[in-house]
Design a protein around this motif. Structure first.
Motif, PDB file in Angstrom:
ATOM      1  N   VAL A  77      31.127  28.833  35.393  1.00 46.04           N
ATOM      2  CA  VAL A  77      30.291  27.507  35.136  1.00 46.04           C
ATOM      3  C   VAL A  77      29.943  26.451  34.272  1.00 46.04           C
ATOM      4  O   VAL A  77      31.164  26.529  33.172  1.00 46.04           O
ATOM      5  N   PHE A  78      30.517  25.655  35.065  1.00 47.89           N
ATOM      6  CA  PHE A  78      30.454  24.470  33.882  1.00 47.89           C
ATOM      7  C   PHE A  78      29.684  23.854  33.427  1.00 47.89           C
ATOM      8  O   PHE A  78      29.010  23.626  34.388  1.00 47.89           O
ATOM      9  N   GLU A  79      29.559  23.189  31.983  1.00 46.85           N
ATOM     10  CA  GLU A  79      28.520  22.333  31.492  1.00 46.85           C
ATOM     11  C   GLU A  79      28.892  20.837  31.441  1.00 46.85           C
ATOM     12  O   GLU A  79      29.784  20.878  30.854  1.00 46.85           O
ATOM     13  N   ARG A  80      27.808  20.013  31.388  1.00 40.70           N
ATOM     14  CA  ARG A  80      28.213  18.575  31.143  1.00 40.70           C
ATOM     15  C   ARG A  80      27.737  18.455  29.009  1.00 40.70           C
ATOM     16  O   ARG A  80      27.259  18.891  29.237  1.00 40.70           O
ATOM     17  N   ASN A  81      28.880  18.130  28.820  1.00 40.46           N
ATOM     18  CA  ASN A  81      27.987  17.416  27.752  1.00 40.46           C
ATOM     19  C   ASN A  81      28.083  18.786  26.494  1.00 40.46           C
ATOM     20  O   ASN A  81      27.259  19.242  26.055  1.00 40.46           O
ATOM     21  N   PHE A  82      28.623  19.796  26.784  1.00 40.94           N
ATOM     22  CA  PHE A  82      28.568  21.435  26.646  1.00 40.94           C
ATOM     23  C   PHE A  82      29.133  21.570  25.033  1.00 40.94           C
ATOM     24  O   PHE A  82      29.389  20.544  24.323  1.00 40.94           O
ATOM     25  N   VAL A  83      28.482  21.531  23.830  1.00 44.71           N
ATOM     26  CA  VAL A  83      28.115  21.700  22.782  1.00 44.71           C
ATOM     27  C   VAL A  83      27.634  22.875  22.109  1.00 44.71           C
ATOM     28  O   VAL A  83      26.675  23.658  22.245  1.00 44.71           O
ATOM     29  N   LEU A  84      29.184  23.538  21.626  1.00 43.93           N
ATOM     30  CA  LEU A  84      29.084  25.238  21.270  1.00 43.93           C
ATOM     31  C   LEU A  84      28.121  24.719  20.001  1.00 43.93           C
ATOM     32  O   LEU A  84      28.448  24.114  18.741  1.00 43.93           O
ATOM     33  N   ASN A  85      27.226  25.714  19.607  1.00 42.27           N
ATOM     34  CA  ASN A  85      25.948  25.648  18.436  1.00 42.27           C
ATOM     35  C   ASN A  85      26.715  26.747  17.330  1.00 42.27           C
ATOM     36  O   ASN A  85      27.422  28.134  17.362  1.00 42.27           O
TER      37      ASN A  85
END
Length: 85
Positions: A77-85
């Protein structure tokens, strides 16, 4: 649920899917990749490499690996503009 996201199957399908700029999408990976022969593994790598590269260039991050035992499928699964919290 991974099945709800657009499925990228080929480099050509990636181009048309990216026009919609979905937040999440998925790439199917063979369930039995370890059982594939050398030539089949190479063919799969050659199929998926430009898809991975295209997604990374478009700002997507591979965020999870999903195994659907009922459907006998694996997905990245890929996410656009993913930011790790």
């Amino acid at each position: 649920k991974a099945n709800e996201f657009p499925l990228v199957e080929t480099e050509d399908s990636l181009t048309s899917i990216l026009l919609d700029s979905p937040k999440r999408l998925r790439l199917e990976i063979p369930m039995d990749i370890d059982r594939l022969g050398v030539e089949e593994k190479l063919a799969e790598r050659m199929r998926t490499r430009p898809i991975f590269e295209g997604l990374f260039e478009a700002g997507y991050t591979a965020t999870e690996f999903v195994h659907d035992g009922n459907a006998k499928q694996n997905f990245v699964v890929f996410e656009r503009n993913f930011v790790l919290n």
